[in-house]
Design a protein around this motif. Structure first.
Motif, mmCIF file in Angstrom:
data_model
loop_
_atom_site.group_PDB
_atom_site.id
_atom_site.type_symbol
_atom_site.label_atom_id
_atom_site.label_comp_id
_atom_site.label_asym_id
_atom_site.label_seq_id
_atom_site.Cartn_x
_atom_site.Cartn_y
_atom_site.Cartn_z
ATOM 1 N N ALA A 1 6.569 117.016 33.023
ATOM 2 C CA ALA A 1 5.576 118.308 32.915
ATOM 3 C C ALA A 1 4.876 118.240 31.647
ATOM 4 O O ALA A 1 3.451 118.115 30.712
ATOM 5 N N PHE A 2 5.407 118.829 30.724
ATOM 6 C CA PHE A 2 5.595 118.671 29.164
ATOM 7 C C PHE A 2 4.430 117.952 28.573
ATOM 8 O O PHE A 2 3.803 117.745 27.506
ATOM 9 N N LEU A 3 5.337 116.474 28.795
ATOM 10 C CA LEU A 3 4.809 115.123 27.775
ATOM 11 C C LEU A 3 3.289 114.562 28.604
ATOM 12 O O LEU A 3 2.591 114.869 27.548
ATOM 13 N N ILE A 4 2.794 115.018 29.652
ATOM 14 C CA ILE A 4 1.785 114.986 30.321
ATOM 15 C C ILE A 4 0.760 115.701 29.537
ATOM 16 O O ILE A 4 -0.318 116.048 29.069
ATOM 17 N N SER A 5 1.461 117.272 29.699
ATOM 18 C CA SER A 5 0.463 118.438 28.836
ATOM 19 C C SER A 5 -0.026 117.582 27.593
ATOM 20 O O SER A 5 -1.504 118.091 27.092
ATOM 21 N N ALA A 6 1.367 117.688 26.726
ATOM 22 C CA ALA A 6 0.712 117.213 25.677
ATOM 23 C C ALA A 6 0.147 116.093 24.814
ATOM 24 O O ALA A 6 -0.864 115.869 24.226
ATOM 25 N N ILE A 7 0.489 114.785 25.800
ATOM 26 C CA ILE A 7 -0.383 113.810 26.018
ATOM 27 C C ILE A 7 -2.001 114.189 26.511
ATOM 28 O O ILE A 7 -3.016 113.747 25.796
ATOM 29 N N ALA A 8 -2.085 114.864 27.864
ATOM 30 C CA ALA A 8 -4.162 115.382 27.970
ATOM 31 C C ALA A 8 -4.642 116.139 26.671
ATOM 32 O O ALA A 8 -5.846 115.447 25.882
ATOM 33 N N ALA A 9 -3.172 117.448 26.280
ATOM 34 C CA ALA A 9 -3.321 118.152 24.885
ATOM 35 C C ALA A 9 -4.085 117.415 23.237
ATOM 36 O O ALA A 9 -5.546 117.816 23.509
ATOM 37 N N GLY A 10 -3.933 116.295 23.710
ATOM 38 C CA GLY A 10 -4.165 115.742 22.189
ATOM 39 C C GLY A 10 -4.876 114.873 22.779
ATOM 40 O O GLY A 10 -5.827 114.558 21.415
ATOM 41 N N LEU A 11 -5.504 114.196 23.506
ATOM 42 C CA LEU A 11 -6.332 113.676 23.894
ATOM 43 C C LEU A 11 -7.656 114.376 24.251
ATOM 44 O O LEU A 11 -8.793 114.365 23.432
ATOM 45 N N MET A 12 -7.758 115.379 24.609
ATOM 46 C CA MET A 12 -8.898 117.029 24.628
ATOM 47 C C MET A 12 -9.591 116.909 23.301
ATOM 48 O O MET A 12 -10.567 117.327 23.088
ATOM 49 N N LEU A 13 -8.143 117.183 22.377
ATOM 50 C CA LEU A 13 -8.527 118.131 21.407
ATOM 51 C C LEU A 13 -8.989 117.149 19.740
ATOM 52 O O LEU A 13 -8.773 117.619 18.683
ATOM 53 N N GLY A 14 -8.713 115.840 20.577
ATOM 54 C CA GLY A 14 -9.837 114.821 19.178
ATOM 55 C C GLY A 14 -9.082 114.272 18.195
ATOM 56 O O GLY A 14 -9.230 113.600 17.431
ATOM 57 N N LEU A 15 -7.292 114.280 18.663
ATOM 58 C CA LEU A 15 -6.587 113.567 18.088
ATOM 59 C C LEU A 15 -6.316 111.933 18.358
ATOM 60 O O LEU A 15 -6.447 111.802 19.851
ATOM 61 N N PRO A 16 -6.609 110.919 17.512
ATOM 62 C CA PRO A 16 -7.198 109.853 17.389
ATOM 63 C C PRO A 16 -6.153 109.405 18.202
ATOM 64 O O PRO A 16 -4.447 109.049 18.305
ATOM 65 N N ALA A 17 -6.084 108.549 19.716
ATOM 66 C CA ALA A 17 -5.369 108.023 20.526
ATOM 67 C C ALA A 17 -3.952 106.738 19.750
ATOM 68 O O ALA A 17 -2.760 107.510 20.487
ATOM 69 N N ASP A 18 -4.476 106.518 18.986
ATOM 70 C CA ASP A 18 -2.631 106.020 18.439
ATOM 71 C C ASP A 18 -2.193 106.427 17.922
ATOM 72 O O ASP A 18 -0.921 106.522 17.359
#
Length: 437
Positions: free
Chosen positions: A27-44
């Motif tokens: 759950a932490f991994l998924i929410s961390a990845i989702a947060a990164g993408l939503m907050l504009g961190l480059p996908a790579d």
């Protein structure tokens, strides 16, 4: 939108754990990845940020958590915990039995992880209840209050140890302040609260009645207490030394080396291996088997801590932590109370004290540098909030209900209320201490 995305990522975390029943690490991994993408961190960059956060968090904590688990398991398997409990019961007698159970929980709870301490000590409480014809809940609640407080407030338990690392606090000072707050909190939630629970009917299941070791097989009381408390002695002792020696003193580097939490735990474990193992003619292979089992016991805790580190790093790398900190500074509320409130809400939603504490840390970490708040007290404030109102989504709630064989209504009246008292009393203690430090 920044706040919306942060709240959405935390909502994803809560829903994955509570509704989807997903393992907290995933759950932490998924929410961390989702947060990164939503907050504009480059996908790579998202994956790199997640890996960096996990590595930074575990780098500080693997030694402390794993050696702590090994020490606690040895204290349990050697009979040292049983010796301490029996000794304190003889000292306090039947009249002050609740006080004996609280002190037992405090001393034994320091090296033992909560679930291990629960499974080990609750059957001892049942034995005392049967022997002295006392209500099981009345005897057990002071013990569980002490175990909860050590779990939430005192390093080297996973959540406070991780918070110390995140806030760059001093583990020795946090432990010292933690004791100042823990003792009155345990008294209020334990011996003073327990008499109100005498009428709760409880018939502990025979399955959970432990078979105590014969007296002849137990280590001595001095050996047991000293070994269990050695991490505390070393942490507080080296902290006191550091406060009383000059920065240019040639002995200071050595004191700083010994004061490192990882070194403290390693030294304590090596001493315990000798005092509770080799000295008592225990085979080295058996000792290493005990340590292997202990490591398996905390594997998931390590993964949860790593997952929390990933989410925290996402918040840091996207600049969200600083944005939140700047916004929170305008709130007319004490930062220690704010940290407690955020943690308490997440705890009630998620159920896990460790998840609640580590999630809050990722949100509020920048407050340590931008506001006038003591990082050691911030650790304790979050620790107190992480114990707020345990209910249906907390494994501890169901362990208590099943072990004590009580109704859900009585579980809420005793266990859930005790946890709430611990959380509130802990916050009050932190705020009082904040006036003097």
């Amino acid at each position: 939108m920044t706040f919306v995305f942060v709240l959405l990522s935390i909502a994803i975390l809560v829903l994955l754990i509570v509704w989807a029943k997903l393992n907290p690490f995933l759950a932490f991994l998924i929410s961390a990845i989702a947060a990164g993408l939503m907050l504009g961190l480059p996908a790579d960059q998202v994956a790199k940020s997640v890996q960096k956060g996990m590595g930074a968090m575990l780098g500080d904590l693997v030694i402390v958590i794993v050696t702590g688990a090994m020490l606690g398991k040895l204290v349990s398997e050697s009979g040292a915990a049983q010796r301490i409990a029996g000794f304190l019961m003889k000292i306090f007698g039947q009249k002050y039995m609740t006080w004996a159970m609280a002190v037992t929980g405090l001393i034994v709870g320091i090296p033992l992880f909560y679930n291990v301490g629960f499974v080990l000590l609750v059957p001892l409480a049942f034995t005392v209840s049967y022997q002295y014809k006392l209500p099981a809940v009345y005897v057990g609640i002071p013990l569980l209050a002490a175990l909860s407080v050590t779990h939430g407030f005192l390093p080297p338990h996973p959540s406070p140890a991780a918070l110390v690392a995140q806030f760059d606090a001093n583990m020795g000072l946090t432990l010292f302040y933690g004791f100042l707050i823990a003792i009155p909190t345990i008294i209020i939630a334990g011996p003073l609260f327990a008499p109100f629970l005498k009428n709760i009917k409880s018939e502990p299941l025979k399955t959970f009645q432990s078979e105590p070791k014969p007296e002849s097989e137990l280590p001595g009381i001095g050996n047991s207490v000293f070994t269990a408390l050695l991490p505390v002695i070393l942490l507080i002792g080296t902290t006191a030394l550091n406060l009383n020696i000059a920065s240019e003193d040639p002995i200071r580097p050595l004191v700083n080396f010994i004061a490192d939490p990882g070194v403290v735990m390693l030294v304590s474990l090596l001493y315990a291996t000798f005092s509770l193992g080799i000295l008592r003619k225990t085979d080295m292979v058996k000792l290493m088997d005990i340590y292997t089992v202990a490591t398996k016991d905390v594997a998931m805790i390590l993964l949860i801590v790593a997952g929390a580190g990933a989410l925290k790093q996402i918040f840091t790398d996207t600049g969200v932590s600083l944005t939140i900190a700047e916004s929170l500074k305008t709130w007319d509320i004490h930062p220690l109370v704010l940290a407690w409130m955020i943690t308490a809400v997440i705890r009630v939603c998620v159920g896990s004290a460790t998840v609640a504490g580590l999630t809050t840390a990722g949100i509020i970490a920048p407050l340590v540098t931008t506001m006038n708040v003591d990082p050691n007290l911030l650790v304790l404030s979050i620790g107190a909030g992480s114990l707020m109102f345990s209910h249906f989504n907390d494994g501890g709630f169901w362990m208590y209900k099943e072990f004590f064989n009580v109704s859900i209504k009585d579980t809420i009246k005793s266990w859930s209320l005790m946890e709430t008292i611990v959380a509130v009393a802990g916050l009050v203690g932190v705020l009082i201490l904040d006036l003097f430090v």
